[in-house]
Design a protein around this motif. Structure first.
Motif, mmCIF file in Angstrom:
data_model
loop_
_atom_site.group_PDB
_atom_site.id
_atom_site.type_symbol
_atom_site.label_atom_id
_atom_site.label_comp_id
_atom_site.label_asym_id
_atom_site.label_seq_id
_atom_site.Cartn_x
_atom_site.Cartn_y
_atom_site.Cartn_z
ATOM 1 N N TYR A 131 -42.639 4.476 17.085
ATOM 2 C CA TYR A 131 -41.876 5.367 17.951
ATOM 3 C C TYR A 131 -40.740 4.626 18.658
ATOM 4 O O TYR A 131 -39.771 5.242 19.120
ATOM 5 N N ALA A 132 -40.847 3.295 18.755
ATOM 6 C CA ALA A 132 -39.840 2.548 19.532
ATOM 7 C C ALA A 132 -38.427 2.697 18.969
ATOM 8 O O ALA A 132 -37.488 2.967 19.722
ATOM 9 N N PRO A 133 -38.206 2.525 17.655
ATOM 10 C CA PRO A 133 -36.831 2.709 17.152
ATOM 11 C C PRO A 133 -36.295 4.105 17.417
ATOM 12 O O PRO A 133 -35.124 4.279 17.758
ATOM 13 N N GLN A 134 -37.169 5.126 17.279
ATOM 14 C CA GLN A 134 -36.726 6.492 17.528
ATOM 15 C C GLN A 134 -36.392 6.701 19.003
ATOM 16 O O GLN A 134 -35.416 7.386 19.343
ATOM 17 N N GLN A 135 -37.184 6.109 19.899
ATOM 18 C CA GLN A 135 -36.957 6.314 21.320
ATOM 19 C C GLN A 135 -35.620 5.746 21.780
ATOM 20 O O GLN A 135 -34.989 6.279 22.696
ATOM 21 N N VAL A 136 -35.164 4.677 21.147
ATOM 22 C CA VAL A 136 -33.872 4.092 21.534
ATOM 23 C C VAL A 136 -32.742 4.519 20.602
ATOM 24 O O VAL A 136 -31.657 3.943 20.609
ATOM 25 N N ASN A 137 -33.003 5.573 19.784
ATOM 26 C CA ASN A 137 -31.971 6.156 18.912
ATOM 27 C C ASN A 137 -31.420 5.166 17.887
ATOM 28 O O ASN A 137 -30.248 5.226 17.518
ATOM 29 N N ALA A 138 -32.291 4.292 17.385
ATOM 30 C CA ALA A 138 -31.857 3.359 16.352
ATOM 31 C C ALA A 138 -31.459 4.066 15.056
ATOM 32 O O ALA A 138 -30.458 3.683 14.425
ATOM 33 N N PRO A 139 -32.200 5.112 14.600
ATOM 34 C CA PRO A 139 -31.775 5.756 13.347
ATOM 35 C C PRO A 139 -30.340 6.276 13.390
ATOM 36 O O PRO A 139 -29.605 6.186 12.395
ATOM 37 N N ALA A 140 -29.918 6.815 14.532
ATOM 38 C CA ALA A 140 -28.529 7.266 14.648
ATOM 39 C C ALA A 140 -27.569 6.091 14.585
ATOM 40 O O ALA A 140 -26.484 6.182 13.995
ATOM 41 N N ALA A 141 -27.961 4.967 15.168
ATOM 42 C CA ALA A 141 -27.119 3.761 15.120
ATOM 43 C C ALA A 141 -27.013 3.234 13.698
ATOM 44 O O ALA A 141 -25.954 2.722 13.289
ATOM 45 N N TRP A 142 -28.095 3.354 12.929
ATOM 46 C CA TRP A 142 -28.097 2.834 11.566
ATOM 47 C C TRP A 142 -27.101 3.569 10.673
ATOM 48 O O TRP A 142 -26.713 3.061 9.618
ATOM 49 N N ASP A 143 -26.704 4.790 11.055
ATOM 50 C CA ASP A 143 -25.647 5.472 10.294
ATOM 51 C C ASP A 143 -24.325 4.712 10.384
ATOM 52 O O ASP A 143 -23.462 4.836 9.513
ATOM 53 N N THR A 144 -24.186 3.929 11.459
ATOM 54 C CA THR A 144 -22.987 3.109 11.643
ATOM 55 C C THR A 144 -23.192 1.702 11.126
ATOM 56 O O THR A 144 -22.350 1.150 10.414
ATOM 57 N N THR A 145 -24.321 1.079 11.484
ATOM 58 C CA THR A 145 -24.624 -0.283 11.031
ATOM 59 C C THR A 145 -26.122 -0.540 11.091
ATOM 60 O O THR A 145 -26.802 -0.090 12.035
#
Length: 531
Positions: A131-145
């Motif tokens: 849940y940690a990556p989702q909580q800090v919005n990492a998947p949205a960031a991964w669309d960029t890098t």
């Protein structure tokens, strides 16, 4: 003799001199552990800091060392030696040595080689997905890098299992250094006991999008600086040496999921060295449920991290307090493990810290920032989750904001105290160049604020390499600080000093003292104020 001159500077907010203090100072490259030293805690040792103007740290201290003690370690880059007493030596013997050696020329301090612990709180058995990556919005960031191998995160901790299926791709040809055993292999000694560093590394940078295991926050390169033994403890000297080594390797971030031992000058100098050499220290608040942040997180050079649970409440174990900079998920975080289990959930501010380091890795891949600017950017792009500023600092880190928001453009959260939260707006930089003539010379400066409520001010001293100048600062007063009365201090063993103040008191001008501990020459004082 007073100096009432004012630099010819053209706009409000630049520096102005308020007169020289004219008083004397207050008191008249290792890359791995010294072979043969025992691992872990070294409570029988005294660390002695020596000015860079001495020929060598050991030479300045040697004649003060009693017959039953020995110099067992020297770090010339950080300017200190470790003096070991026999275990049966009385406490008075160590204190007598401290009293004697601190009277010597060029000796700046003497202190116990304090012990630090991995900041881990055991959790319940594993359940659910990450849940940690989702909580800090990492998947949205991964669309960029997804991050970049050109960005490195040094894990100063227990050793890291660098052949783990989900970590091996994140290591370069140099996996790291072992400061516990004094060799070039930071692999854990006992896999069943030494899992903390591997778990931390996986949170920050387990390989993402490889079809294996878990997703780390960023695909940054990992460097392992093994400074904690399989028991989870490590000495100030080993950790300080590892931080210096990480900075010398060019690490963008050094992750410090450890604490204890209180304030020490040796550790303070190490994190100052890191910042001055391009590395941002990110450190855990501590797990005592205390209203004060533990060291090293409490040093102004470090980005201090509190832990949240899955509901974005402050974790019950997490320390909090005014030194908190940001928050991140730390409870039941799933990451890489050293045994056949391969992955496991555990909790602690130790787990929240590498989440922030991973977000820092993503931001650094996108923007290539200085430590001060990276620190400000992480705070500026954090999200207010409804906690007090003591609990969340500027807010919960947000990976998408960190990679999508241009540094210096604003944004971010902040605690419920109404503050602006964190260093993301405009900035202004002022500087002045002057000189000190000898160890008996000091000069006081004041700075008139440009912004009414700046989020952060960074004061930097760049002095001569052949001298030892120190920097002091005070806020909320009209009086110049002294070497014995100040709010903030940076006094490493050379003339490169940095003070970072979050949410400074602007009711009066910022007061600063540049003091020559030893030597003379020209220096530049730079102030960077951020909204």
């Amino acid at each position: 003799m007073a100096d009432d001159s004012t630099p010819d500077l053209n706009r409000r907010g630049f520096l102005k001199t308020t007169g020289a203090v004219g008083t004397a100072a207050a008191f008249a490259g290792v890359t791995q552990a010294t072979p043969g030293r025992s691992p872990g805690a070294k409570e029988d040792e005294i660390l002695v800091g020596v000015s860079k103007t001495a020929d060598s740290p050991s030479g300045a201290v040697a004649d003060a060392v009693p017959g039953n003690a020995d110099i067992v370690h020297e770090n010339k880059q950080l300017g200190y030696v470790a003096v070991k007493f026999p275990a049966e030596a009385a406490d008075t013997a160590r204190q007598n040595f401290v009293d004697a050696v601190t009277k010597k020329d060029r000796v700046k301090y003497a202190e116990q080689n304090a012990t630090h612990q991995a900041l881990l709180t055991p959790s319940d058995p594993r359940f659910g997905d990450q849940y940690a990556p989702q909580q800090v919005n990492a998947p949205a960031a991964w669309d960029t890098t997804l991050g970049s191998a050109s960005v490195s995160i040094a894990v100063v901790d227990q050793g890291v299992k660098y052949d783990h299926e989900d970590l091996s791709a994140q290591f370069g040809s140099d996996v790291g250094q072992d400061f516990v055993d004094g060799d070039g292999d930071p692999y854990p000694d006992v896999l069943a006991d030494e899992y903390h560093g591997t778990h931390v590394a996986g949170i920050a940078a387990a390989t993402t999008d490889n079809g294996v295991g878990v997703s780390g926050i960023s695909n940054s390169t990992i460097l392992s600086g093994r400074a904690l033994s399989e028991s989870g403890s490590g000495s100030t000297a080993d950790i300080a040496d590892a931080i210096q080594w990480a900075a010398d390797q060019g690490a963008d971030v050094v992750n410090l999921s450890l604490g204890g031992g209180g304030y020490t000058s040796t550790m303070k100098n190490a994190v100052s060295y890191a910042v001055n050499n391009g590395t941002l220290p990110i450190a855990a608040n501590g797990n005592d449920s205390s209203g004060s942040v533990s060291y090293p997180a409490a040093y102004s050079e470090c980005l201090a991290v509190s832990a949240l649970d899955q509901n974005e409440n402050l974790a019950t174990y997490s320390n909090y307090g005014p030194n908190t900079d940001v928050a991140a998920p730390g409870t039941d975080v799933l990451s890489t493990w050293t045994t056949s289990t391969k992955y496991k959930r555990i909790s602690g501010t130790s787990m929240a810290t590498p989440v922030v380091s991973g977000v820092a890795g993503l931001a650094q891949a996108q923007y290539d920032l200085s430590p001060a600017d990276l620190r400000s950017h992480l705070k500026a792009t954090a999200v207010d989750v409804g906690l007090s500023s003591d609990e969340q600092g500027s807010g919960r880190v947000d990976a998408a904001n960190a990679v999508e928001t241009e540094p210096g453009s604003g944004g971010g959260g902040g605690g419920d105290d109404g503050g602006d939260g964190g260093g993301g707006g405009d900035s202004t930089t002022s500087s002045v160049t002057d000189s000190l003539s000898s160890y008996a010379d000091s000069k006081c400066w004041s700075y008139a604020w440009t912004y009414s409520s700046p989020s952060e001010v960074v004061v930097e001293l760049d002095g001569p390499s052949f001298a030892d100048f120190d920097l002091y600062a005070s806020t909320g007063t009209t009086y110049c600080p002294s070497t014995s009365a100040y709010d903030y201090r940076s006094w490493t063993t050379d003339s490169q000093e940095t003070i970072t103040i979050s949410n400074p008191d602007t009711s009066t001008d910022l007061q600063m003292l540049v003091d020559s501990y030893d030597g003379s020459g020209e220096y530049t004082l730079t102030i960077t104020e951020k909204q």
